[in-house]
Design an enzyme around this catalytic site. Structure first.
Site, short mmCIF file in Angstrom:
data_model
loop_
_atom_site.label_atom_id
_atom_site.label_comp_id
_atom_site.label_asym_id
_atom_site.label_seq_id
_atom_site.Cartn_x
_atom_site.Cartn_y
_atom_site.Cartn_z
N ILE A 1 31.18 41.51 6.27
CA ILE A 1 32.26 41.07 5.38
C ILE A 1 33.20 42.26 5.27
O ILE A 1 32.76 43.38 5.02
CB ILE A 1 31.72 40.63 4.01
CG1 ILE A 1 32.85 40.12 3.10
CG2 ILE A 1 30.92 41.71 3.32
CD1 ILE A 1 32.36 39.51 1.79
N SER A 2 34.48 42.04 5.49
CA SER A 2 35.43 43.15 5.58
C SER A 2 35.56 43.91 4.27
O SER A 2 35.34 43.37 3.18
CB SER A 2 36.80 42.63 6.01
OG SER A 2 36.78 42.13 7.32
#
Length: 225
Positions: free
Chosen positions: A74-75
């Site tokens: 997840i960025s």
């Protein structure tokens, strides 16, 4: 622009997932240069802890990327905010996301009231993301397919957000960008990547700008279940 989503009690969070912790993240994003208030409000509202494994929930509002399985992440919140801020500058209505991942970036876009289409090559990640979209009452259209192909049947798009890095911008995705639209994507290899924005002018001319150095997982071809 007011974020739109349905929050269940467990979405609100306590302790390290509480609203106070989210507010602190938003202030860090503001200090790091994110200026668009709609973007900041969406980052404050969408519960990032629901998009990661429960064991990592205490780290959900750190400004860092986190693993989500299958070699994906997840960025980092700053990157999500910067990409969102960049595409909002062209006032989009319809957005294509390439690489659904956990669903967090797509949820941010959907919370802003945008018509979101998202493509993911890893079936297990897509199934989990769909559950999260439903849980939050988000109408995100999703497809299990090779992201490098995009989703031409619903194009052209006012904005395209690519969440994995390729050595160069992908022509098939640029072709799905509407006149006046903007594509934001990481470009480069494992050792060096840049976040690039591409804007198609009213005359069809393409303009590119480098926004920031970044680190993303690679944009791969094919599909996995």
């Amino acid at each position: 622009m007011t974020p739109r989503l349905r929050l269940q009690p467990e979405s609100v969070g306590i302790g390290m997932t509480s609203q106070r912790v989210r507010d602190r993240l938003v202030e860090r994003l503001r200090e790091a240069g994110i200026q668009d208030e709609s973007t900041l409000n969406a980052m404050r509202t969408v519960p990032r802890h629901l998009f990661i494994d429960e064991a990592l929930a205490s780290r959900a509002y750190e400004d860092t990327a986190l693993p989500i399985g299958h070699g994906q992440t997840i960025s980092q919140p700053w990157v999500v905010a910067r990409m969102t801020e960049a595409v909002l500058q062209v006032a989009p209505t319809k957005v294509l996301e390439v690489g659904t991942g956990s669903g967090y970036q797509g949820a941010i876009l959907a919370a802003l009231g945008l018509e979101v289409y998202t493509v993911e090559r890893i079936g297990d990640l897509l199934r989990q993301a769909r559950k999260r979209f439903r849980h939050l009452g988000m109408n995100v259209r999703s497809k299990h397919d090779d992201g490098r192909i995009g989703w031409p049947e619903h194009g052209p798009y006012d904005a395209i957000v690519v969440t994995a890095a390729a050595p160069a911008l992908v022509d098939a995705l640029i072709d799905q960008l509407a006149v006046g639209g903007r594509l934001v994507a990481p470009v480069g290899g494992a050792s060096s990547q840049s976040l690039v924005q591409l804007t198609r002018g009213a005359d069809g001319a393409i303009e590119q700008q480098v926004l920031a150095p970044v680190t993303f997982v690679p944009l791969l071809s094919g599909m996995l279940d």
